[in-house]
Scaffold this active site. Structure first.
Site, PDB file in Angstrom:
ATOM      1  N   ARG A   1      53.384  26.939  45.003  1.00 45.87           N
ATOM      2  CA  ARG A   1      54.800  27.394  44.834  1.00 45.87           C
ATOM      3  C   ARG A   1      55.060  28.144  45.828  1.00 45.87           C
ATOM      4  O   ARG A   1      54.560  28.313  46.866  1.00 45.87           O
ATOM      5  CB  ARG A   1      54.477  27.955  43.537  1.00 45.87           C
TER       6      ARG A   1
ATOM      7  N   HIS B   1      42.192  42.703  44.212  1.00 49.62           N
ATOM      8  CA  HIS B   1      42.687  41.187  44.566  1.00 49.62           C
ATOM      9  C   HIS B   1      44.118  40.939  44.250  1.00 49.62           C
ATOM     10  O   HIS B   1      44.726  39.746  44.478  1.00 49.62           O
ATOM     11  CB  HIS B   1      41.870  40.137  43.531  1.00 49.62           C
TER      12      HIS B   1
ATOM     13  N   GLU C   1      30.011  30.852  45.323  1.00 51.91           N
ATOM     14  CA  GLU C   1      30.556  30.802  46.859  1.00 51.91           C
ATOM     15  C   GLU C   1      29.662  31.888  47.270  1.00 51.91           C
ATOM     16  O   GLU C   1      29.298  32.821  46.907  1.00 51.91           O
ATOM     17  CB  GLU C   1      32.097  31.110  47.011  1.00 51.91           C
TER      18      GLU C   1
ATOM     19  N   LYS D   1      39.870  25.353  40.785  1.00 54.09           N
ATOM     20  CA  LYS D   1      39.227  25.836  41.869  1.00 54.09           C
ATOM     21  C   LYS D   1      38.161  24.586  42.782  1.00 54.09           C
ATOM     22  O   LYS D   1      37.989  24.301  43.771  1.00 54.09           O
ATOM     23  CB  LYS D   1      38.766  27.104  42.258  1.00 54.09           C
TER      24      LYS D   1
END
Length: 630
Positions: A297, A235, A200, A116
């Site tokens: 994907r 999540h 973040e 990430k």
């Protein structure tokens, strides 16, 4: 075009890929573990190869075995599906090095988007909006805390590897940062073998918006518009839809162009998804939508994109992998209608979403009203070794309201037993006001607490339809030739009331039901081995005939019942032991999870029905605790 394809996956996604392959005249090869020897994807394939024991680490995650199976069967190409090895760059490279076609992006593209922190730096350089934060190499506690203070709380700590919410912590205050960081690192190390994190800015009113992108080897890259996947639990996506509610054309254009820019930055080929997080506190605005990550994907939720665009994404994958250009260009693509997908899982929301494994004695999926993607049929089993998804239920409508109504209709028509499902939970989510008006955020389910998992009691209607189902065999027998006059007198006794009454039992409660009053009952009941099932708001209720075998006629308040099918791995008490309220009695294992069963009150273990190693079904009686007198 590819002539023979090996699918390195299982379940509904393997079946989904096979369907398109058959339509294109491609021969399919399935791989399977011990647990999947008779699975639906194996039955539907032209050929099947056994690749190892049931645990995925010894079968579906062993790339060498999959490549060997392709060589053995003469398959030209390998499609990874999603999950397992689908985003493993080393496996993709090994497939290519073996002289096979990899149905997916280049290994270099997978690597570029695999971490990430590196992906965010790349996206920032490509002009893609990125959430404010820190992705630096200095991972000292002091530097990370300094950066968090500069970003401003609340802040999100996120592991750079992996996904699914693991290695992720929200921190609300500076004094909590260090403890949250250590917890995050421990989880990331255990899950991904990588303790590096990024920071973040925490987004208020977050919406999860993602864009489907597709590239080919001829330099073409297009988007197929956006999906909204904001309804999540821990999540993990629950219900997805396309397009995103509240998305205006200008915002859509900006976010979709940014997604194409992101795909071009990594020279992307094949199907991929650019995931964004939106600050929806003032609605969806382009200047408040930020890149999160890329999934290199095909996605679980790809059917909603197919439904609004009329495109078969698996066909595009196979054509692109065969060297063909994209079948359509950007100007040829448009949104038509609305689509929603719900993930039907074998889990029990009432018991904290514990997985529910076992045989699917009854499985009626609503394929008459919905598009159903599944890897099981009635008579199959939900295995404890893999993800417990039963099916994806996909609804389509001319607008959002029609799609929601169609999905709700499908959930009402669903019939599954004895495996527990999240169907009633899905229906409750659909009926939530924030979801209905399209203003839901990723925190909706957590914010509602137990509200979405509360089960209504069976009402008078359910008692009536169950009674009819339970006693229908007696009355139908009276109509059979040679049945005799006594068959018509089922339930007859001297001095009986004028209208026939029968006794029905549910969860220990017994009621007398007047059969003539059952005529006005609405709904559906199904006969099963244990009795009869009636449904209320997608929740099944089991009704039985009363017991006259000398056993308990009602549920004992000290009965310890199995909350799920599983294996007893520990027994801490013996018959005759005195126990305290809350004391652990035994441990049940299922789906690699452990569930401790405790005493409901202080008392004596009057009955113990299991030992270590016992395999039990849901609601099996494990022990009985007799309450101590006050």
């Amino acid at each position: 075009m590819i002539r023979k394809l090996l699918i390195a996956n299982r379940g509904e996604i393997a079946c989904r890929i096979m369907r398109t392959a058959r339509e294109l005249g491609i021969t399919t090869v399935a791989v399977h573990s011990d647990a999947d020897a008779k699975a639906l994807h194996v039955r539907q394939a032209d050929e099947a190869v056994h690749i190892g024991p049931s645990p995925a680490t010894e079968s579906y995650l062993v790339g060498e075995k999959i490549i060997a199976a392709a060589k053995q069967t003469g398959a030209e190409a390998i499609h990874p599906g999603y999950g397992f090895l689908s985003e493993n760059a080393a496996f993709a490279r090994a497939v290519i090095d073996a002289g096979l076609i990899w149905v997916g992006p280049k290994p270099e593209s997978i690597e570029a988007m695999g971490l990430k922190d590196a992906a965010k730096k790349l996206m920032r350089a490509a002009g893609v909006p990125v959430t404010p934060g820190y992705e630096g190499e200095d991972q000292s506690v002091e530097r990370l805390k300094k950066e968090a203070d500069a970003i401003g709380y609340p802040v999100l700590i996120k592991a750079v590897a992996g996904g699914g919410g693991k290695g992720m912590r929200k921190v609300d205050a500076a004094e909590d940062f260090e403890a949250a960081l250590q917890s995050c690192r421990r989880e990331a190390a255990a899950s991904f073998g990588n303790t590096q994190v990024l920071l973040e800015k925490w987004i208020n009113s977050p919406r999860h918006i993602e864009v489907q992108v597709f590239g080919d080897s001829h330099g073409n890259v297009v988007h197929l518009f956006e999906r909204d996947c904001s309804l999540q639990r821990r999540h993990q996506k629950v219900i997805e839809e396309a397009p995103a509610p509240g998305m205006d054309e200008a915002t859509r254009a900006e976010i979709c162009v940014a997604a194409v820019r992101a795909a071009r930055a990594v020279d992307y080929e094949g199907a991929g998804t650019i995931e964004f997080i939106a600050d929806a506190s003032e609605g969806l605005r382009a200047d408040r939508i930020f890149f999160m990550e890329m999934n290199t994907r095909l996605q679980v939720e790809h059917p909603v994109t197919e439904e609004i665009t009329g495109v078969d994404l698996v066909e595009w994958q196979l054509r692109v992998a065969s060297g063909e250009p994209l079948p359509l260009q950007q100007e040829d693509l448009a949104i038509t209608g609305w689509a929603m997908e719900a993930r039907l899982y074998a889990e029990d929301p009432v018991s904290g979403f514990l997985p529910s494994t076992g045989d699917l004695d009854l499985l009626e999926l609503p394929d008459h009203v919905l598009r159903v993607e599944t890897g099981v049929k009635q008579g199959d089993a939900v295995s404890p070794f893999y993800d417990p998804m039963i099916a994806k239920l996909v609804a389509r409508g001319d607008d959002r309201e029609e799609a929601m109504l169609s999905l709700a209709t499908g959930l009402f028509a669903l019939r599954v037993w004895p495996v527990r499902t999240n169907a009633a939970f899905l229906l409750a989510c659909l009926n939530d006001p924030a979801f209905r008006d399209g203003t839901m955020t990723t925190g909706l389910i957590a914010d509602r607490g137990d509200e979405l998992t509360t089960v209504e009691e069976a009402g008078p209607n359910e008692w009536k339809v169950a009674a009819l189902a339970l006693f229908a065999p007696f009355f139908s027998a009276a109509e059979e030739p040679g049945a005799g006059p006594w068959a018509a007198a089922a339930g007859f006794r001297l001095n009986a009331p004028e209208h026939p009454q029968i006794t029905v039992q549910h969860h220990g409660e017994a009621r007398r039901v007047n059969l003539e009053e059952c005529i006005d009952a609405t709904g559906f009941a199904a006969r099963v081995e244990e009795g009869a099932l009636a449904w209320r708001n997608a929740q099944p209720f089991l009704f039985t005939l009363p017991r006259f075998d000398g056993g308990h006629a009602s549920a004992h308040d000290g009965d310890i019942l199995a909350p799920m099918p599983g294996k007893v791995i520990a027994v801490d008490v013996a018959q005759g032991d005195t126990v305290d309220a809350g004391q652990r009695l035994m441990v049940l294992e299922a789906m690699k999870m452990e569930h401790a069963l405790t005493a409901p009150f202080a008392g004596t273990v009057e009955e113990l029905s299991v030992t270590v190693g016992s395999q039990v079904q849901v609601e099996a009686l494990l022990a009985v605790v007799e309450r101590h007198a006050d």
